[in-house]
Design an enzyme around this catalytic site. Structure first.
Site, PDB file in Angstrom:
ATOM      1  N   TYR A   1       0.863  -1.188   0.000  1.00  0.00           N
ATOM      2  CA  TYR A   1       0.000   0.000   0.000  1.00  0.00           C
ATOM      3  C   TYR A   1       0.890   1.226   0.000  1.00  0.00           C
ATOM      4  O   TYR A   1       1.847   1.309   0.785  1.00  0.00           O
ATOM      5  CB  TYR A   1      -0.875  -0.007   1.261  1.00  0.00           C
ATOM      6  CG  TYR A   1      -1.682   1.253   1.454  1.00  0.00           C
ATOM      7  CD1 TYR A   1      -2.999   1.341   1.017  1.00  0.00           C
ATOM      8  CD2 TYR A   1      -1.115   2.378   2.068  1.00  0.00           C
ATOM      9  CE1 TYR A   1      -3.732   2.499   1.171  1.00  0.00           C
ATOM     10  CE2 TYR A   1      -1.851   3.549   2.223  1.00  0.00           C
ATOM     11  CZ  TYR A   1      -3.153   3.597   1.780  1.00  0.00           C
ATOM     12  OH  TYR A   1      -3.880   4.749   1.929  1.00  0.00           O
TER      13      TYR A   1
ATOM     14  N   GLU B   1      -3.149   7.478  -4.188  1.00  0.00           N
ATOM     15  CA  GLU B   1      -3.018   6.202  -3.495  1.00  0.00           C
ATOM     16  C   GLU B   1      -2.842   5.079  -4.506  1.00  0.00           C
ATOM     17  O   GLU B   1      -3.502   5.071  -5.543  1.00  0.00           O
ATOM     18  CB  GLU B   1      -4.294   5.969  -2.674  1.00  0.00           C
ATOM     19  CG  GLU B   1      -4.282   4.713  -1.821  1.00  0.00           C
ATOM     20  CD  GLU B   1      -5.645   4.465  -1.183  1.00  0.00           C
ATOM     21  OE1 GLU B   1      -5.853   4.889  -0.043  1.00  0.00           O
ATOM     22  OE2 GLU B   1      -6.502   3.849  -1.832  1.00  0.00           O
TER      23      GLU B   1
END
Ligand code: GDP
Ligand code: MN
Length: 378
Positions: A99, A181
């Site tokens: 992530y 992101e």
């Protein structure tokens, strides 16, 4: 404003962040002309997360399965949102999923780099391993390296993941974004990296400085202004329009409690924003009514406004304007309106609406009961 995944990936591509070859699918039959070799992954292009868990991400091996999967995904709402398009993308064999994010921390007013070696759809595991680095002075590659070291990366991965964080930061600052992101960043067995999912939130105040982003935004049909929320539910025949999220949810709750079935609900936004004028509120009301009545299953519209900037009578005249413009088609559809308004000039509003045979209440419970009664008859 949230961009869709395929739009975020377009920006990634421009920045040199590795993404897989992909193709936008507007209709299941587009898959017959697919240029990417199988196996592929088909992904619902909605703005909400959790598509993987909801069934909006499917792997397929051939055209027949792809067309069937696309049909399923087009008809699958995810948190009330149906996709207008899908993304078909080459399948990637990742051994690990990371992530990565660059986000503006509003309390310290500084960008923050986030990273976790447990990315993917398990948000709890991601959070458990999350590391952060605050960018407290001018950005340099050092910040990106520091994050990768904190994440526990070694050797070649320090280099390749740092390069991606640097590119994400460049995108973030050049385009005045609120968030960039990548989740997951796929890591192959050979240690190669690939952005498998992307999320970009554009700062609405900065759209004026970025015409290319404003154009992306305008391409997204059914996009609402940021202060509005619209949720389409699966069945039901009552549409709700309220102002303020709290009031919207409370109204939804009361309708359900009275055994009414809600088709959709819209929060038109509170009245306390800085740039709100009576004229813009009336425009919002009309646009909102247009949106919630598009659904042909709707027989009853319940409007619930707490009027403060405008009077009840002005809100009533916005409803009237909407109603008068479409009187014929609304009657053909047997669409009933029920209103609940609180504020100044209630009596005037009541006179106004009774001429249109729209019942107006001050009491919410009475309004809800009338709406549910009408919906049951329909
Ligand atoms: P989200 O659930 O809305 O965040 O959607 P994602 O795009 O993240 O997809 C969900 C999951 O599907 C990811 O976490 C990956 O594990 C997997 N996934 C998505 N795209 C690919 C791909 O191209 N290849 C592989 N192997 N997995 C993928
Ligand atoms: Mn994801």
């Amino acid at each position: 404003m949230d961009l869709l995944e395929y739009q975020a990936k377009e920006l990634f591509r421009q920045m040199g962040i590795p993404v897989l070859p992909s193709q936008r699918i507007d209709h299941p039959s587009d898959l017959k002309g697919l240029k990417i070799p199988y196996p592929i992954v088909l992904k619902s292009q909605v703005r909400v997360g959790g598509r993987g868990k909801a069934g909006g991400v499917r792997f397929v091996e051939n055209t027949i399965d792809a067309v069937a999967a696309a049909q399923t995904i087009f008809h699958l709402p995810i948190m009330g949102e149906y996709p207008q398009v899908l993304l078909a993308e080459a399948k990637y064999a990742s051994q690990q999923e990371f992530y990565l994010a660059v986000v503006l921390d509003r309390t310290i007013r500084k960008p923050v780099l986030l990273g976790s070696i447990r990315g993917g759809i398990d948000a709890e595991a991601t959070l458990e391993h999350i590391q952060q680095v605050v960018v407290d002075s001018e950005f340099s590659p050092f910040y990106a390296r520091r994050l990768t070291v904190k994440m526990g990366l070694k050797d070649k991965l320090i280099q390749s993941v740092s390069a991606i964080i640097e590119a994400m930061f460049k995108l973030f600052s050049e385009k005045d974004l609120d968030l960039v992101e990548i989740n997951p960043l796929g890591i192959s067995a050979k240690g190669e990296v690939m952005a498998l999912d992307g999320k970009v939130i554009v700062n609405d105040e900065a759209l004026g400085r970025h015409p290319e982003l404003a154009e992306l935004a305008s391409k997204m049909s059914n996009t609402l202004p940021p202060y509005m929320n619209f949720v389409q539910l699966d069945d039901g025949n009552i549409a709700l329009a309220c102002n303020g999220m709290g009031l919207t949810m409370a109204t939804l709750d009361l309708v359900r409690f009275a055994q009414g079935k809600v088709a959709n609900f819209l929060n038109l936004g509170g009245e306390l924003c800085h740039d709100v004028t009576p004229a813009t509120i009336c425009e919002r009301i009309e646009k909102g009514l247009e949106l919630i009545t598009r659904d042909k299953k709707v027989n009853v519209v319940l409007v619930n406004f707490l009027c403060s900037t405008i009077s009840c009578n002005l809100a009533a005249s916005a409803i009237e304007h909407f109603f008068k413009q479409r009187e014929e088609s609304l009657q053909q559809r047997q669409l009933h309106f029920v209103a609940r308004l609180v504020g100044r000039e209630f009596d005037l509003a009541k006179e106004h609406l009774s001429a249109l045979r729209i019942p107006l209440f001050q009491d919410l419970e009475q309004a809800v009961n009338r709406a549910v009664e009408l919906a049951k008859k329909a």
